[in-house]
Write a protein that holds these residues in place. Structure first.
Motif, PDB file in Angstrom:
ATOM      1  N   TYR A  38      49.608  62.291  54.265  1.00  0.00           N
ATOM      2  CA  TYR A  38      48.217  62.261  54.720  1.00  0.00           C
ATOM      3  C   TYR A  38      47.552  63.632  54.795  1.00  0.00           C
ATOM      4  CZ  TYR A  38      50.073  57.801  56.386  1.00  0.00           C
ATOM      5  OH  TYR A  38      50.687  56.574  56.468  1.00  0.00           O
ATOM      6  N   ALA A  61      43.004  65.815  50.960  1.00  0.00           N
ATOM      7  CA  ALA A  61      41.597  65.566  51.274  1.00  0.00           C
ATOM      8  C   ALA A  61      41.407  64.129  51.748  1.00  0.00           C
ATOM      9  CB  ALA A  61      40.736  65.839  50.042  1.00  0.00           C
ATOM     10  N   ARG A  62      40.659  63.982  52.857  1.00  0.00           N
ATOM     11  CA  ARG A  62      40.373  62.663  53.427  1.00  0.00           C
ATOM     12  C   ARG A  62      41.647  61.885  53.730  1.00  0.00           C
ATOM     13  NH1 ARG A  62      35.274  60.788  49.514  1.00  0.00           N
ATOM     14  NH2 ARG A  62      33.922  62.577  50.009  1.00  0.00           N
ATOM     15  N   HIS A  63      42.651  62.587  54.225  1.00  0.00           N
ATOM     16  CA  HIS A  63      43.925  61.982  54.645  1.00  0.00           C
ATOM     17  C   HIS A  63      44.664  61.284  53.510  1.00  0.00           C
ATOM     18  CE1 HIS A  63      43.089  62.946  58.814  1.00  0.00           C
ATOM     19  NE2 HIS A  63      41.882  62.426  58.684  1.00  0.00           N
ATOM     20  N   THR A  64      44.518  61.836  52.303  1.00  0.00           N
ATOM     21  CA  THR A  64      45.261  61.302  51.159  1.00  0.00           C
ATOM     22  C   THR A  64      46.539  62.114  50.964  1.00  0.00           C
ATOM     23  OG1 THR A  64      44.024  62.743  49.662  1.00  0.00           O
ATOM     24  CG2 THR A  64      43.151  60.518  50.025  1.00  0.00           C
TER      25      THR A  64
END
Length: 208
Positions: free
Chosen positions: A83, A86-89
């Motif tokens: 996570y 970026a954006r918890h990816t």
């Protein structure tokens, strides 16, 4: 002559069952990391727990304490790989930033001098400053690995090259051999991660 060779081989192929289990799980851990497998983290926790005991028994106290750090940062790395992008990816392989290089270099120098001095004057530690240097270098490399920085493998190559003779000197022959294998795996990991970093750069414009 033959008797001496036999004694040497017996010692080199020896090691306690605990050390051999640590060796096998350690190999699996680094192989999985080189392959960018998330499973390197739980395997690392098992291997580090075993090595905490192995190193302590060999009076490598700094390296024994290092295993506790590895277990904690493996939990952090497990989360970051899943996570931390970026954006918890999921994270992608990237280059080490300049401030990270400065922080790692300063941390390694301070730890080596400070903890090496402490071990030399307050314990019966073997090779206190070399022990402290490999400990500090391992911590820096492991942090960069948790952030998927490509150059973590370059630090591992340096650290592993120093570990091989230290562990042989302490008669941890299976583990010394393992670190020789780690050298090869670290080079392999660098090549694989560099390929992954290039692929991520090429796909970035498309994703945007």
């Amino acid at each position: 002559m033959l008797h001496s060779l036999y004694e040497f081989w017996t010692a080199a192929a020896g090691g306690t069952p605990l050390e051999w289990i640590a060796v096998l799980t350690g190999f699996a851990c680094v192989w999985l990391a080189a392959r960018e497998s998330i499973w390197n983290f739980p395997v690392a926790m098992v291997s580090c727990g075993l090595y905490a005991v192995v190193y302590y028994r060999s009076q490598l106290y700094s390296d024994s304490m290092l295993q506790g750090f590895f277990i904690l940062i493996s939990v952090y790395g497990w989360y970051e790989w899943l996570y931390g992008g970026a954006r918890h990816t999921a994270l992608h392989v990237t280059r080490t930033r300049r401030w990270e290089w400065v922080a790692v270099a300063a941390g390694v120098a301070l730890f080596t001098l400070g903890f090496g001095y402490y071990l030399q004057h307050n314990t019966d530690a073997a090779l206190p400053h070399w022990d402290s240097f490999t400990t500090a270098g391992s911590m820096g490399a492991q942090y960069l690995l948790t952030r998927k920085r490509l150059e973590n493998w370059l630090i591992w190559i340096l650290v592993d090259a120093i570990y091989v003779p230290i562990l042989w000197y302490k008669q941890l022959y299976p583990t010394s051999g393992l670190y020789a294998v780690y050298l090869v795996l670290a080079a392999y990991g660098y090549v694989e991660w560099r390929r992954a970093a290039r692929a991520a750069q090429l796909s970035a414009p498309t994703a945007a």
